[in-house]
Design a protein around this motif. Structure first.
Motif, short mmCIF file in Angstrom:
data_model
loop_
_atom_site.label_atom_id
_atom_site.label_comp_id
_atom_site.label_asym_id
_atom_site.label_seq_id
_atom_site.Cartn_x
_atom_site.Cartn_y
_atom_site.Cartn_z
N SER A 1 0.84 -1.20 0.00
CA SER A 1 0.00 0.00 0.00
C SER A 1 0.87 1.25 0.00
N SER A 2 2.08 1.17 0.61
CA SER A 2 2.99 2.31 0.56
C SER A 2 3.46 2.53 -0.89
N LEU A 3 3.76 1.42 -1.58
CA LEU A 3 4.16 1.53 -2.99
C LEU A 3 3.04 2.18 -3.81
N LEU A 4 1.83 1.73 -3.56
CA LEU A 4 0.65 2.26 -4.26
C LEU A 4 0.52 3.75 -3.97
N GLY A 5 0.75 4.12 -2.70
CA GLY A 5 0.68 5.52 -2.28
C GLY A 5 1.71 6.38 -3.02
N ILE A 6 2.94 5.85 -3.11
CA ILE A 6 4.01 6.60 -3.79
C ILE A 6 3.67 6.76 -5.28
#
Ligand SMILES: [Zn+2]
Length: 240
Positions: A199-204
């Motif tokens: 989800s952090s990757l998606l956020g970035i």
């Protein structure tokens, strides 16, 4: 086949209820009163025009009275919830059949609210926490779920303290921390870490795309709760 269709119908009806939550909770309107009404002309919608999915198609996506467009979000939430319920019936066994459909569609609800309003409603959060807790008890492996909760919580607290020391800024809201703790209780230790990572990757990725489109803004808010919930549903399904 027949039972699958029954689950689809149950999902449509539950999705229709979720539409009420998505619209009313951020506005602090009671979920029981007033009755369903058109958001443009405020006229009550009679029950025969409030059939999930069918009514939207029959009214061609327009209010019967004022002819204003009805948001595509309504039938979409109903359809997705219906599909989540059928999927749950086909993919899972025993207690998970009931829990996956309900938990994932409530998480979908949080995803939409956070995306539109940047909030995670506390009532909805406690509802999910309560259901995931019962799910953990039913799984007969309560410890696995409690470890997930503890790992989600401690990992995040660690990141929060670290980023506060480095950039003196709180990188996410309190609601996100509560949400990750609950997701940990649902997913267990490994899957909650995968969820935080992806989800952090998606956020970035989202932040990069928005910055390309609208320009760089260091104070831009991110609906991190939406990324967390959507990722958690996918990670839950994947067998690891
Ligand atoms: Zn209307």
């Amino acid at each position: 086949m027949f039972i699958g269709f029954f689950y689809f119908l149950a999902g449509l009806i539950f999705g229709s209820f979720l539409n009420v939550l998505v619209y009313r909770i951020p506005k602090s309107i009671s979920i029981i009163f007033p009755r369903s009404h058109c958001t443009s002309c405020k006229k009550n919608i009679p029950p025969y025009n409030n059939i999930p999915l069918v009514s939207f198609l029959m009214l061609k996506g327009k209010c019967k009275y004022c002819k204003n467009k009805i948001s595509i979000q309504y039938p979409l939430i109903e359809l997705i919830t219906g599909l989540l319920f059928v999927f749950s019936y086909n993919y899972f066994c025993f207690y998970e059949v009931y829990f996956f459909g309900i938990i994932s569609s409530l998480l979908l609800c949080i995803a939409i609210i956070d995306f539109k309003h940047y909030i995670i409603p506390i009532k909805l959060f406690f509802t999910i926490l309560f259901i995931t807790l019962i799910n953990a008890i039913f799984s007969q492996n309560l410890l696995h779920h409690v470890y997930g909760m503890l790992i989600g919580f401690s990992y995040l607290t660690f990141i929060l303290i670290l980023t506060w020391f480095i950039i003196k800024k709180q990188p996410m809201g309190f609601g996100d921390i509560l949400l990750i703790t609950t997701l940990g209780l649902w997913l267990g230790p490994l899957k909650i870490l995968l969820t935080i990572f992806f989800s952090s990757l998606l956020g970035i990725l989202y932040w990069g795309l928005i910055s390309l489109k609208d320009g760089y803004n260091k104070n831009r808010k991110l609906p991190f709760g939406s990324f967390l919930t959507i990722t958690s549903i996918i990670i839950y399904i994947i067998k690891i």
